[in-house]
Design a protein around this motif. Structure first.
Motif: not given
Length: 210
Positions: A175-194
């Motif tokens: 799931a964390i790998e999916i989150a990382q892929r999503t961040i890469t796709l968005s080009g956005v730095e996230i503020a938190a991961l729940d």
């Protein structure tokens, strides 16, 4: 009804998470919203509460005014986000669609104060009760929502739930790998991961991994 309370269980469970998890520990109110449970956990050091409805937020804040509530249901009745934000100071909200993000931004009217958690689908197996068929979006859609949240002025964040009583630690890694892929796709730095819930406990004939 007859309530049987084992007070020693609450601090024991709270300590396990507070000592073992490096981030903020949220108690999911829906698991047991009884005032005795909420007060015991507060006394044990839990300060954050994962709330699935305005009613749960009201229950927590009336009993524990200094508690920090997070509105973690991706779908809310009209007006609930507004009430949670204005009356109870809730700033963390979950969305998994364009329409819910639109509604959240319109109702709160102050995106700079918000942390918007985009919920990902995490249908990965290993859990007794799967949650992703009910809520969540794919990385491509999540990436768009992250960008929209950032453009609106909110802090973009991600969340997922691997399912209840998840007996596979690998599901969290996936799931964390999916989150990382999503961040890469968005080009956005996230503020938190729940990272959601689903941490297993021992039942008769069922011993979770360490």
């Amino acid at each position: 009804p007859l309530y049987l309370v084992q007070p020693e269980k609450f601090p024991s469970a709270a300590k396990q998470f507070l000592d073992g998890f490096p981030g903020d520990v949220l108690y999911a109110v829906k698991a047991n919203p009884h005032p005795i449970a909420l007060k015991q956990l507060w006394d044990a050091g839990i300060r954050h509460f994962d709330s699935a409805s305005l009613g749960e937020i009201e229950s927590v804040k009336s009993l524990l005014p200094d508690a920090i509530c997070h509105f973690m249901a991706p779908v809310r009745l009209p007006g609930q986000a507004k009430a949670a934000f204005e009356q109870y100071g809730v700033t963390d909200f979950v969305v998994d669609s364009e329409s819910e993000l639109d509604k959240l931004l319109a109702e709160t009217g102050n995106p700079k104060k918000l942390r918007v958690f985009v919920r990902l689908v995490a249908s990965l197996g290993g859990a007794l009760l799967e949650m992703s068929s009910k809520y969540g979006c794919r990385p491509e859609e999540a990436a768009k929502l992250l960008k929209r949240a950032r453009v609106a002025g909110a802090q973009p964040c991600l969340t997922f739930h691997v399912g209840s009583q998840c007996l596979s630690p690998f599901s969290y890694a996936q799931a964390i790998e999916i989150a990382q892929r999503t961040i890469t796709l968005s080009g956005v730095e996230i503020a938190a991961l729940d990272i959601g819930g689903g941490f297993p406990t021992a039942y008769a004939g069922q011993e979770p991994p360490p």
